[in-house]
Design an enzyme around this catalytic site. Structure first.
Site, PDB file in Angstrom:
ATOM      1  N   HIS A  62       0.868  -1.187   0.000  1.00 32.53           N
ATOM      2  CA  HIS A  62       0.000   0.000   0.000  1.00 32.53           C
ATOM      3  C   HIS A  62       0.903   1.236   0.000  1.00 32.53           C
ATOM      4  CE1 HIS A  62      -3.958  -1.931   1.678  1.00 32.53           C
ATOM      5  NE2 HIS A  62      -3.837  -2.025   0.360  1.00 32.53           N
ATOM      6  N   ASP A  64       1.053   4.074   1.470  1.00 32.70           N
ATOM      7  CA  ASP A  64       1.547   4.727   2.689  1.00 32.70           C
ATOM      8  C   ASP A  64       2.730   3.974   3.310  1.00 32.70           C
ATOM      9  OD1 ASP A  64      -0.511   2.788   3.236  1.00 32.70           O
ATOM     10  OD2 ASP A  64      -0.710   3.515   5.284  1.00 32.70           O
ATOM     11  N   HIS A  65       3.077   2.804   2.747  1.00 38.17           N
ATOM     12  CA  HIS A  65       4.190   2.016   3.283  1.00 38.17           C
ATOM     13  C   HIS A  65       5.381   1.921   2.326  1.00 38.17           C
ATOM     14  CE1 HIS A  65       1.905   0.417   6.789  1.00 38.17           C
ATOM     15  NE2 HIS A  65       0.915   0.879   6.033  1.00 38.17           N
TER      16      HIS A  65
HETATM   17 ZN   LIG Z   1      -2.398  -1.034   4.230  1.00 37.87          ZN
HETATM   18 ZN   LIG Z   2      -1.064   1.640   6.276  1.00 35.43          ZN
END
Ligand SMILES: [Zn+2]
Ligand SMILES: [Zn+2]
Length: 298
Positions: A62, A64-65
């Site tokens: 994802h 945000d990672h």
């Molecule tokens: Zn996630």
């Molecule tokens: Zn996350």
């Protein structure tokens, strides 16, 4: 073992909280767990040179990672980074990485040495001091939690060895490895001649749904870093988006008998995360909330 929180927010960054990333340090190893957008800037703020990074462990793909990876790699490419950077992640890592790096006119990869490892077994990496193991969690198609486990060490008990007239002898190495020895015809037991320093355990659980497997991951950890995206009043929404509430993180900490819980990965809606800390503390007292650039010795 030492960790530095580089980003403690979740999907949307705030002024105080960057996207997900935690730096693990043990002697010369500096391992990033996730690399959200802006991670390299956070490293600068923490006064840590990005060139010190030895490995990156990805929990899942994802944004945000992982969106900080191209920027960090670009910096390494211009920083005389001569090591091979090892990037570990769940199934699909090679495809996602290549898609991401092919998204722009990049001069990074032909110059930088990157080794991609799609994890397919529990043991991820090991050296003389510690090992990293992984266990799957339930969030998107493939998502992993990581445990950092320090190896037990045996310290030589010199006062015990005095009666055998033994000191500064290469044979002591066997004792420190837990092996019994024979010296001047006398058997010396490693158990008696050494003091065992039990290794510590750090568990990092980022995005996941609440499920019983979490207890096994965090079992007896000295430090349990756990996502806590929402308050329990948002449990339905939290569950729909495959995240944990602070209450669920605390229940996990309690059942797993960890020593300390640190909550992280907060939704941007919480300007103040004290209510999340309070909610967790009702169930598991030794809880704190993470802040960007906070450093903790495990
Ligand atoms: Zn996630
Ligand atoms: Zn996350």
């Amino acid at each position: 073992m030492k960790i530095t929180f580089l980003g403690t927010g979740s999907m949307v960054p705030t002024i105080e909280r960057n996207h997900s990333s935690i730096l693990f340090n043990y002697n010369s190893e500096n391992i990033l767990v996730d690399c959200g957008e802006g991670t390299q800037k956070q490293l600068r703020k923490a006064k840590i040179s990005p060139a010190k990074i030895t490995r990156i462990l990805i929990t899942h793909w994802h944004g945000d990672h992982v969106l900080g990876i191209p920027g960090l790699l670009s910096t390494l490419r211009w920083s005389n980074y001569t090591k091979t950077l090892e990037i570990y992640g769940p199934k699909g890592t090679k495809k996602y990485f290549s898609n991401m790096m092919n998204g722009f006119d990049s001069h990074i990869l032909p110059t930088l040495k990157v080794k991609l490892i799609e994890i397919n077994k529990k043991l991820v990496f090991e050296n003389k001091d510690f090992y990293v193991e992984t266990l799957p969690v339930v969030h998107t198609k493939n998502c992993l939690a990581y445990n950092f486990i320090e190896k037990d060490k045996r310290r030589i008990n010199l006062s015990y060895l005095k009666k055998f007239g033994l000191k500064n002898n290469p044979i002591l190495k066997s004792l420190s490895q837990g092996k019994d020895i024979v010296y001047n015809g006398k058997k010396i037991s490693a158990k008696k001649a050494t003091i065992l320093n039990k290794g510590r355990k750090l568990s990092i659980v980022l995005d996941t749904i609440f499920f019983p497997g979490l207890y096994k991951i965090a079992k007896n950890s000295d430090l349990f870093v756990c996502e806590s995206t929402h308050l329990s009043r948002e449990q339905k929404e939290s569950n729909d988006y495959e995240h944990l509430t602070s209450e669920q993180a605390a229940i996990t900490a309690k059942k797993a008998k960890v020593k300390k819980l640190i909550l992280t990965h907060f939704s941007q809606r919480y300007k103040d995360v004290m209510p999340l800390e309070k909610e967790a503390k009702k169930i598991f007292k030794n809880t704190i909330t993470a802040k960007d650039l906070m450093t903790i010795n495990v």
